[in-house]
Design an enzyme around this catalytic site. Structure first.
Site, PDB file in Angstrom:
ATOM      1  N   HIS A  94       0.833  -1.208   0.000  1.00  0.00           N
ATOM      2  CA  HIS A  94       0.000   0.000   0.000  1.00  0.00           C
ATOM      3  C   HIS A  94       0.866   1.255   0.000  1.00  0.00           C
ATOM      4  O   HIS A  94       0.706   2.142  -0.861  1.00  0.00           O
ATOM      5  CB  HIS A  94      -0.902  -0.019   1.235  1.00  0.00           C
ATOM      6  CG  HIS A  94      -1.816   1.156   1.348  1.00  0.00           C
ATOM      7  ND1 HIS A  94      -3.135   1.121   0.936  1.00  0.00           N
ATOM      8  CD2 HIS A  94      -1.606   2.422   1.810  1.00  0.00           C
ATOM      9  CE1 HIS A  94      -3.686   2.307   1.145  1.00  0.00           C
ATOM     10  NE2 HIS A  94      -2.788   3.113   1.677  1.00  0.00           N
ATOM     11  N   GLU A  95       1.799   1.327   0.951  1.00  0.00           N
ATOM     12  CA  GLU A  95       2.628   2.531   1.048  1.00  0.00           C
ATOM     13  C   GLU A  95       3.594   2.651  -0.126  1.00  0.00           C
ATOM     14  O   GLU A  95       3.912   3.767  -0.567  1.00  0.00           O
ATOM     15  CB  GLU A  95       3.392   2.541   2.379  1.00  0.00           C
ATOM     16  CG  GLU A  95       2.522   2.489   3.625  1.00  0.00           C
ATOM     17  CD  GLU A  95       1.440   3.555   3.674  1.00  0.00           C
ATOM     18  OE1 GLU A  95       1.604   4.605   3.017  1.00  0.00           O
ATOM     19  OE2 GLU A  95       0.424   3.335   4.358  1.00  0.00           O
ATOM     20  N   HIS A 106       1.919   4.462  -2.860  1.00  0.00           N
ATOM     21  CA  HIS A 106       2.098   5.904  -2.687  1.00  0.00           C
ATOM     22  C   HIS A 106       3.500   6.322  -3.124  1.00  0.00           C
ATOM     23  O   HIS A 106       3.684   7.341  -3.804  1.00  0.00           O
ATOM     24  CB  HIS A 106       1.927   6.286  -1.207  1.00  0.00           C
ATOM     25  CG  HIS A 106       0.513   6.266  -0.715  1.00  0.00           C
ATOM     26  ND1 HIS A 106      -0.483   7.029  -1.269  1.00  0.00           N
ATOM     27  CD2 HIS A 106      -0.065   5.579   0.312  1.00  0.00           C
ATOM     28  CE1 HIS A 106      -1.621   6.822  -0.605  1.00  0.00           C
ATOM     29  NE2 HIS A 106      -1.388   5.945   0.349  1.00  0.00           N
ATOM     30  N   GLU A 132      -4.447   7.713  -3.139  1.00  0.00           N
ATOM     31  CA  GLU A 132      -4.978   6.448  -2.615  1.00  0.00           C
ATOM     32  C   GLU A 132      -5.296   5.463  -3.733  1.00  0.00           C
ATOM     33  O   GLU A 132      -5.210   4.251  -3.536  1.00  0.00           O
ATOM     34  CB  GLU A 132      -6.219   6.709  -1.762  1.00  0.00           C
ATOM     35  CG  GLU A 132      -5.917   7.307  -0.405  1.00  0.00           C
ATOM     36  CD  GLU A 132      -5.019   6.432   0.457  1.00  0.00           C
ATOM     37  OE1 GLU A 132      -5.139   5.192   0.388  1.00  0.00           O
ATOM     38  OE2 GLU A 132      -4.187   6.985   1.184  1.00  0.00           O
TER      39      GLU A 132
END
Length: 528
Positions: free
Chosen positions: A292-293, A296, A322
């Site tokens: 997830h990160e 980003h 996101e």
């Protein structure tokens, strides 16, 4: 068409220099914020609050300089803005918007917010560890008070209609407070529009969750999930870093560290920080938070470095941000193709825990749908219901319909009503997220916007790039990353969030592709 004059170019260069100075100051604050969440000693909290307040004050002074306003005023109708999608027009337009918002905020408020949220985050950590909301409540009261002041200052920026991406004005007092805060994270987002989106998702998701729950009753595995076996932390770190590098994250220009609540900070070109939280009994928590990160981080690393320090080199919104993290975490990272390559690697890395597990069994575990208490541990199907709860509660807090003293019980009641589970304590209830301590009120809805955008981007990428999933099965992700670089990352802030996504997917923003994805994937997994 009139050509830009020498004066136009000189003014524009002056504008860029001022913008880059602001970005350097923001990057300094970014490093301090990252350090606060990773390595700073607890006793440094008060000094860090003063440091953050001072930097915020300096940024505010630079960003509200009357000379900057004069430059923007002279450039806003110059030939440099003739093409709205040009780098020059993008920078002038977005810097003018930022200047107008900054000039509405007094320096004292900006400094107070920076200091208070810095201290509040440390108090949140303490309160969470003690599972005691009462300790944090005065800080939340203070943050809400300051955010209401901020909203009141910024409301005028919306009332003139320039920033209204979604049609229609706010129809109630709560929306009038909430809209200016939303707009800070997702330009053009409005309470009324988001209420409609969440209403549609609730109506679609709630019965689907019940359908899955009925099937799951007869499938409940005996004992604990295989994901709760022992996965040594150091091996988790090695596997997570290997996967991050394979996706395209450049560790020469980034790093992975440990924190209480995972996040990504883009300091600037060549410096992107991602974090996670390891638990040897929860393999999926850390691994998927890294994906997830890193999503980003890939966005930050893909921004045009030559435009750094100006809007043309910055991400466009948190919703779009996101979309990148959720796309890599869920649409890629929880898929069969991804694990066709990575599951054999995981079995070798964690032989004692996974030697008796099949690929199908592993996929069933990492995609298990089960109403839960913790948002960042939630499955794809129930995740947006977690966001919905926060969306409703922060409106109630801002609008005065909910006192902070009543937040724990209101939180618990909403979880019981919406997901059928009830927190046993405040740590797994209203203290689980850092966002309100950090002053990020209005941030939560961008997670759901990101899911909606991600579903549309994923569908379009698969249409544009035949054989994409076959590449994933070979551990190859370059085609998807290159597609995202072209469609999203390299665009900076040339377009509004909605326009950017619509251009990328070839149609309007629509939540139906998200529901289609969930029904297709989980219908197959659960035999629906």
């Amino acid at each position: 068409m009139t050509s830009p004059t020498t004066t136009d170019h000189l003014l524009y260069e002056d504008l860029l220099n001022r913008s880059r100075e602001l970005s350097v100051l923001a990057s300094c604050a970014g490093v301090l914020g990252w350090d606060e969440q990773t390595y700073m000693p607890k006793s440094g909290a008060n000094l860090r609050g003063d440091q953050m307040a001072l930097l915020a004050g300096i940024q505010h002074d630079r960003g509200t300089d009357p000379q900057l306003g004069e430059i923007l005023q002279r450039l806003q109708d110059s030939p440099l803005v003739a093409d709205p999608a040009s780098v020059e027009a993008t920078n002038i337009r977005q810097l003018r918007r930022a200047h107008e918002r900054r000039t509405k905020l007094p320096r004292s408020l900006v400094e107070d917010l920076a200091r208070t949220t810095s201290l509040a985050q440390q108090e949140w950590v303490n309160a969470k560890h003690a599972a005691n909301f009462v300790h944090f409540q005065p800080w939340l009261d203070r943050v809400l008070h300051l955010k209401k002041q901020e909203s009141a200052c910024l409301l005028e920026c919306l009332e003139d209609g320039q920033d209204h991406q979604f049609p229609g004005q706010a129809a109630d007092a709560t929306a009038l407070i909430y809209d200016p805060l939303l707009d800070d994270y997702e330009q053009g987002a409005r309470t009324a529009k988001l209420r409609g989106l969440f209403k549609n998702l609730r109506e679609a998701l709630s019965p689907f969750v019940l359908e899955i729950a009925e099937v799951a009753k007869s499938r409940k595995p005996a004992g604990d999930s295989v994901l709760r076996r022992r996965f040594p932390v150091e091996r988790q770190r090695v596997l997570a870093e290997s996967a991050a590098a394979a996706l395209g994250f450049d560790f020469q220009g980034g790093r992975l560290d440990v924190t209480e609540h995972p996040f990504c900070t883009g300091i600037g070109p060549g410096d992107v920080r991602v974090t996670t939280k390891y638990d040897e009994r929860r393999f999926d928590d850390a691994f998927f938070s890294v994906l997830h990160e890193v999503g980003h981080g890939l966005y930050e690393q893909g921004l045009p470095a030559e435009q750094w320090g100006a809007p043309a080199g910055e991400s466009v919104s948190l919703g779009v941000h996101e979309s990148q993290s959720r796309l890599w975490e869920n649409f890629v990272g929880r898929g069969r193709s991804f694990w066709t390559y990575w599951f054999p690697v995981a079995r070798r890395t964690f032989h004692d825990s996974l030697h008796d597990v099949s690929l199908d069994g592993f996929l069933a575990e990492i995609n298990r749908v089960e109403p839960s208490l913790i948002r960042i541990q939630a499955d794809e199907v129930t995740y947006n219901l977690h966001v919905l709860i926060r969306f409703e509660l922060e409106q109630a807090l801002l609008g005065g319909d909910l006192a902070t003293a009543d937040l724990p019980e209101a939180w618990n009641a909403k979880y019981e009503e919406t997901l059928g589970v009830r927190p046993a304590n405040d740590a797994e209830g209203c203290l689980q997220d850092v966002h309100w301590a950090a002053g990020l009120i209005g941030y939560f809805p961008t997670y759901t916007l990101g899911n909606v955008y991600a579903a549309q981007l994923h569908a379009r990428a698969n249409a544009d790039l035949p054989g994409l999933e076959d590449g994933f099965a070979r551990g190859e992700y370059g085609d998807l990353l290159a597609w995202l670089r072209e469609k999203i990352h390299r665009q900076g802030q040339r377009f509004t969030p909605t326009d950017l996504i619509e251009r990328a997917v070839g149609g309007p923003i629509d939540s139906r592709p998200l529901m289609d994805h969930l029904r297709r994937k989980y219908g197959e997994l659960y035999g629906l």
